[in-house]
Each structure stands twice: as C-alpha cells, then as structure tokens.
Design an enzyme around this catalytic site. Structure first.
Site, PDB file in Angstrom:
ATOM      1  N   TYR A 186       0.831  -1.206   0.000  1.00  0.00           N
ATOM      2  CA  TYR A 186       0.000   0.000   0.000  1.00  0.00           C
ATOM      3  C   TYR A 186       0.866   1.257   0.000  1.00  0.00           C
ATOM      4  O   TYR A 186       0.435   2.306  -0.466  1.00  0.00           O
ATOM      5  CB  TYR A 186      -0.890   0.031   1.241  1.00  0.00           C
ATOM      6  CG  TYR A 186      -2.199  -0.710   1.108  1.00  0.00           C
ATOM      7  CD1 TYR A 186      -2.224  -2.054   0.785  1.00  0.00           C
ATOM      8  CD2 TYR A 186      -3.408  -0.059   1.325  1.00  0.00           C
ATOM      9  CE1 TYR A 186      -3.419  -2.745   0.686  1.00  0.00           C
ATOM     10  CE2 TYR A 186      -4.612  -0.735   1.225  1.00  0.00           C
ATOM     11  CZ  TYR A 186      -4.612  -2.075   0.904  1.00  0.00           C
ATOM     12  OH  TYR A 186      -5.810  -2.740   0.806  1.00  0.00           O
ATOM     13  N   ASP A 243      -6.157  -7.222   4.187  1.00  0.00           N
ATOM     14  CA  ASP A 243      -7.303  -6.586   3.533  1.00  0.00           C
ATOM     15  C   ASP A 243      -8.193  -7.660   2.916  1.00  0.00           C
ATOM     16  O   ASP A 243      -9.411  -7.676   3.100  1.00  0.00           O
ATOM     17  CB  ASP A 243      -6.795  -5.623   2.452  1.00  0.00           C
ATOM     18  CG  ASP A 243      -7.940  -4.962   1.700  1.00  0.00           C
ATOM     19  OD1 ASP A 243      -8.866  -4.465   2.362  1.00  0.00           O
ATOM     20  OD2 ASP A 243      -7.902  -4.952   0.449  1.00  0.00           O
ATOM     21  N   LYS A 295       3.462 -15.419   2.085  1.00  0.00           N
ATOM     22  CA  LYS A 295       3.639 -16.154   0.821  1.00  0.00           C
ATOM     23  C   LYS A 295       5.135 -16.420   0.683  1.00  0.00           C
ATOM     24  O   LYS A 295       5.784 -16.019  -0.292  1.00  0.00           O
ATOM     25  CB  LYS A 295       3.064 -15.310  -0.329  1.00  0.00           C
ATOM     26  CG  LYS A 295       3.013 -16.004  -1.666  1.00  0.00           C
ATOM     27  CD  LYS A 295       1.971 -17.103  -1.761  1.00  0.00           C
ATOM     28  CE  LYS A 295       2.101 -17.835  -3.095  1.00  0.00           C
ATOM     29  NZ  LYS A 295       1.312 -19.078  -3.149  1.00  0.00           N
ATOM     30  N   ASP A 329     -12.054  -9.377   4.478  1.00  0.00           N
ATOM     31  CA  ASP A 329     -13.328  -9.370   3.747  1.00  0.00           C
ATOM     32  C   ASP A 329     -13.883 -10.788   3.667  1.00  0.00           C
ATOM     33  O   ASP A 329     -15.079 -11.016   3.814  1.00  0.00           O
ATOM     34  CB  ASP A 329     -13.146  -8.823   2.316  1.00  0.00           C
ATOM     35  CG  ASP A 329     -13.465  -7.329   2.219  1.00  0.00           C
ATOM     36  OD1 ASP A 329     -13.183  -6.606   3.200  1.00  0.00           O
ATOM     37  OD2 ASP A 329     -13.975  -6.893   1.173  1.00  0.00           O
ATOM     38  N   ASP A 351      -2.575 -18.403   0.244  1.00  0.00           N
ATOM     39  CA  ASP A 351      -3.566 -19.120  -0.569  1.00  0.00           C
ATOM     40  C   ASP A 351      -4.210 -20.239   0.258  1.00  0.00           C
ATOM     41  O   ASP A 351      -5.427 -20.443   0.235  1.00  0.00           O
ATOM     42  CB  ASP A 351      -2.958 -19.645  -1.881  1.00  0.00           C
ATOM     43  CG  ASP A 351      -1.626 -20.358  -1.690  1.00  0.00           C
ATOM     44  OD1 ASP A 351      -1.065 -20.329  -0.577  1.00  0.00           O
ATOM     45  OD2 ASP A 351      -1.138 -20.971  -2.670  1.00  0.00           O
TER      46      ASP A 351
HETATM   47  C1  IPM Z   1     -10.339  -1.567   4.116  1.00  0.00           C
HETATM   48  C2  IPM Z   1     -10.616  -0.963   2.769  1.00  0.00           C
HETATM   49  C3  IPM Z   1      -9.490  -0.003   2.408  1.00  0.00           C
HETATM   50  C4  IPM Z   1      -8.196  -0.779   2.364  1.00  0.00           C
HETATM   51  C5  IPM Z   1      -9.731   0.771   1.100  1.00  0.00           C
HETATM   52  C6  IPM Z   1     -11.026   1.533   1.116  1.00  0.00           C
HETATM   53  C7  IPM Z   1      -8.583   1.676   0.770  1.00  0.00           C
HETATM   54  O1  IPM Z   1     -10.776  -1.958   1.814  1.00  0.00           O
HETATM   55  O2  IPM Z   1     -10.243  -0.820   5.099  1.00  0.00           O
HETATM   56  O3  IPM Z   1     -10.224  -2.795   4.196  1.00  0.00           O
HETATM   57  O4  IPM Z   1      -7.868  -1.392   1.343  1.00  0.00           O
HETATM   58  O5  IPM Z   1      -7.500  -0.778   3.379  1.00  0.00           O
HETATM   59 MG    MG Z   2     -10.759  -3.902   2.612  1.00  0.00          MG
END
Ligand code: IPM
Ligand code: MG
Length: 383
Positions: free
Chosen positions: A144, A254, A198, A258, A230
């Site tokens: 990032y 990240d 990884k 999710d 993975d």
């Molecule tokens: C998160 C989001 C952010 C990230 C985006 C919106 C930049 O996906 O907080 O997980 O990738 O960190």
């Molecule tokens: Mg995210």
C-alpha cells in the site's frame, strides 16, 4: 473527565452509521463520570468536494490531538475516476496517525448462526462455540505504501508500452511490532497465533518468517504457526474454528478480512480498531491494561453508495467499532462490553438489517428493520 474524539463521518452510509456509534458512546459512559467531546472533521470525498484534498492538513492535525478517531467510510463512484481519490485520504490518515496495527475481530455470534453461509458443522455453529478469530493486519506498510508508478518500457520490435508497478517492502522493525501486537492479543485469547504470508515466493514474506521465528521465542506460552496466504484463504472456509489470532501484511489482511466477514453473516457486522501502539495483554481481547492508545475506529464495510440514504445500512459494525474505542483508547472495558452485550441482545430479540437476514429459510423470530430502528434498539438495550 472529558475526552475528545475526532468524528470523520465520511461518505456514503458513513454519516448514517456513525451517528449511532456516537449515540452509543455517549450513552455507554453516562454514569461513569466521563464524557466525550466529538469534533467533526472532513476527509474523503466530502473533503475533496470542499477543499480539493481528501485529507486536509487541519483534519490530520486535529485528529492527532484527540484520544481517538471515529470514522464512517470513505469513497464513492463520484470520485472514482479523478486523480485525487477519497481512499488516498484514508491511507494518509492511517499513516499520518501512525496506526500500524489493525485489529479485525470476526466471530460467529450465536444469533447470527443462520446468516453464516457455511454448514453448521463447519462454522462451529452446530457445536458449543462457533469460530472466533482476530485478524491483525499490518496497516501502514507493505505494498500500500511501497514505491509505485508507471514507466514506458521497450517492447519487441522497437515499440514501447506502459508498465505499472507496486512494491511490497517491509522492514524487520515493522514486522516485529505488528507481530508483538498479535502476540499480545493472543495472550488474552486462546494463545494461538498464525502468521500468514507467501514465503514460498516472496522475499518480504521470508523476512516475516525470520522475524517470526525470533520474536516467537519471547512468547513460549503461545503456539505459533505459519500458513501461505492461498492456503489460509482456503482454510478460512474449510475450517474457520482452527484460527485464533492471524497476523499478516497489509494486502493479505485486507483480502482475508473481507473473506472472514462473510462468514460472520455480513460485512456489515465487522468493526475494526487501528492502533498506534501495542495493546497490553490482560484485558479481554488484549485490552490496554490501563494505557491510552491513539486509535482509529472504523467499520470495515466501506461507503456502500448504492444503499446510502435509504435507511437500510447496518449500523452494528460502526457501533461495535465504538466499543473497541472504549476498550483500546479509553481503557473502559466494562462500557465496551455493555455495548457488545446490547448488540447481542438486539440480535437475540430477532432484529435484523437486510444484510444479516437468515439464509437458511428458517427466519424464526426475525424482523427486518432499517438503520434507525436498529440503532434505537441498541440504545434502548443499553439501559
Ligand atoms: C479496508 C478498505 C481499504 C483498504 C480501502 C477503502 C482503501 O478496503 O479498510 O479494508 O484497502 O485498506
Ligand atoms: Mg478492505
């Protein structure tokens, strides 16, 4: 005692959900002798519209002076194509505040068992306890923030073409401090820590392992394991109950958070805390043990522009983020638990926003409600 909290409601559903987090914070401390002073600040798309910058200097400087920062969400289609994007403001805020440790707890709450897409025997819902993990994501380094850019490169036949690059770069110091956050949290949980990388391909991951092997010696009571990302993505779905604390890089965290959020029923349920220091072991979930740590608290769901302003967003992730602020930045474990208990009580009573409605056709005592009714119910349960 009066503490100041920077309030960045942000874009999309951000303002709708943070309003309930603010209300829950105010109510949770009403008999503790403490109160909060909320300082509204602009960042993200709203700030681009007003000032041209996704993170005005004044926002960062003011936020740094506060005890904690409560954030809604940043981003939306309106700003997607521009050179200046709301997400740049979010990254600059995380980096500017130095909040390198992002804690994303993902647990299966008993009332949401039927919203989990996994079979009960896999999610743990069939047995005594469902899965309960904490993803500790490195937040201010890695790909990032590494060098990135574009260049023209030669193609066969003398032509040129565009290439783009992003760089995954971690120093041993950055790895060590995030690992210590993970170990501290694991110490007050089930004492298991899994480092996800990884290392079969990436040099940066091999450094994560080297540092892991050294740092793990300081925590002999904690069982350390390693997984390739993975495989970890697969294991999360195959057997989520095996995980306690997962520590990983910015990008892997990240993605995996999710994935984990879907297992809890909805991304609308997941809070997060981003801390500028190592929480001390001892409190539940690695509370601060007395220290005040500057933290940024945000639901992980994003701005959801498609449902903004429709009274259908789930405010629970924002409300649970407020509980994390009490725990980590203000050392108020009792008040944090009261908010978490209020959320569970409301879910037990059958209230559901659309995103957490049952998936197995057995809707039992469920009633679908909007943002406002859900928020009001949590406040009422905080009595
Ligand atoms: C998160 C989001 C952010 C990230 C985006 C919106 C930049 O996906 O907080 O997980 O990738 O960190
Ligand atoms: Mg995210």
């Amino acid at each position: 005692m009066k503490f100041s909290i920077a309030l960045i409601s942000g874009d999309g559903i951000g303002p709708e959900v943070t309003a309930w987090a603010v209300a829950a914070l105010e109510k949770s401390v009403r008999s503790s002798g403490c109160s909060f002073d909320f300082i509204p600040l602009k960042a993200g798309g709203a700030a681009i519209d007003e000032t041209g910058s996704p993170l005005p200097l004044e926002t960062l400087e003011t936020a740094k002076q506060c005890g904690a920062v409560l954030l809604g969400a940043m981003g939306g289609p309106k700003w997607d194509k521009g050179q200046v994007r709301p997400e740049q403001g979010l990254l600059a805020l995380r980096s500017g505040l130095g909040v390198f440790a992002n804690l994303r707890p993902a647990a299966l709450l008993p009332p949401l068992r039927s919203a989990c897409p996994l079979k009960p025997e896999i999610s743990g819902a069939g047995g005594a306890a469902g899965f309960d993990m904490l993803i500790v994501r490195e937040l201010t380094g890695g790909i990032y923030f590494g060098a990135h850019g574009r260049e023209r490169i030669a193609r066969d036949g003398g032509e040129t073409e565009t290439a783009a690059f992003d760089t995954e770069r971690y120093s041993s110091g950055e790895i060590e401090r995030i690992l210590r956050v993970g170990y501290s949290c694991a110490g007050s949980r089930r004492k298991k820590l899994c480092i996800v990388d990884k290392a079969n391909v990436l040099e940066s991951s091999r450094l994560w392992r080297e540092v892991g092997e050294r740092v793990s010696k300081d925590y002999p009571d904690i069982e350390t394991s390693y997984l390739y990302v993975d495989n970890a993505a697969m294991q999360l779905i195959r057997a989520p109950v095996q995980f306690d604390v997962i520590v990983t890089s910015n990008l892997f965290g990240d993605i995996l958070s999710d994935e984990a959020s879907v297992l809890t029923g909805s991304i609308g349920m997941l809070p997060s805390a981003s801390l500028a220091g190592v929480p001390r072991s001892g409190g539940a979930d690695g509370g601060t043990g007395g220290a005040h740590i500057l933290g940024l608290y945000e639901p992980i769901h994003g701005s959801a522009p498609d449902i903004a302003g429709q009274d259908s967003a789930n405010p629970l992730a924002a409300i649970l983020s407020a509980a994390m602020a009490l725990r980590y930045s203000f050392n108020m474990e009792k008040e944090a638990r009261a908010i978490e208990a209020a959320v569970t009580a409301v879910l037990d009573a059958g209230l559901r926003t659309k995103d957490i409605a049952s998936r197995d056709g057995d809707s039992g005592n469920e009633r679908i409600v909007g943002t406002k009714e859900m928020g009001e119910a949590v406040l009422a349960a905080l009595e």
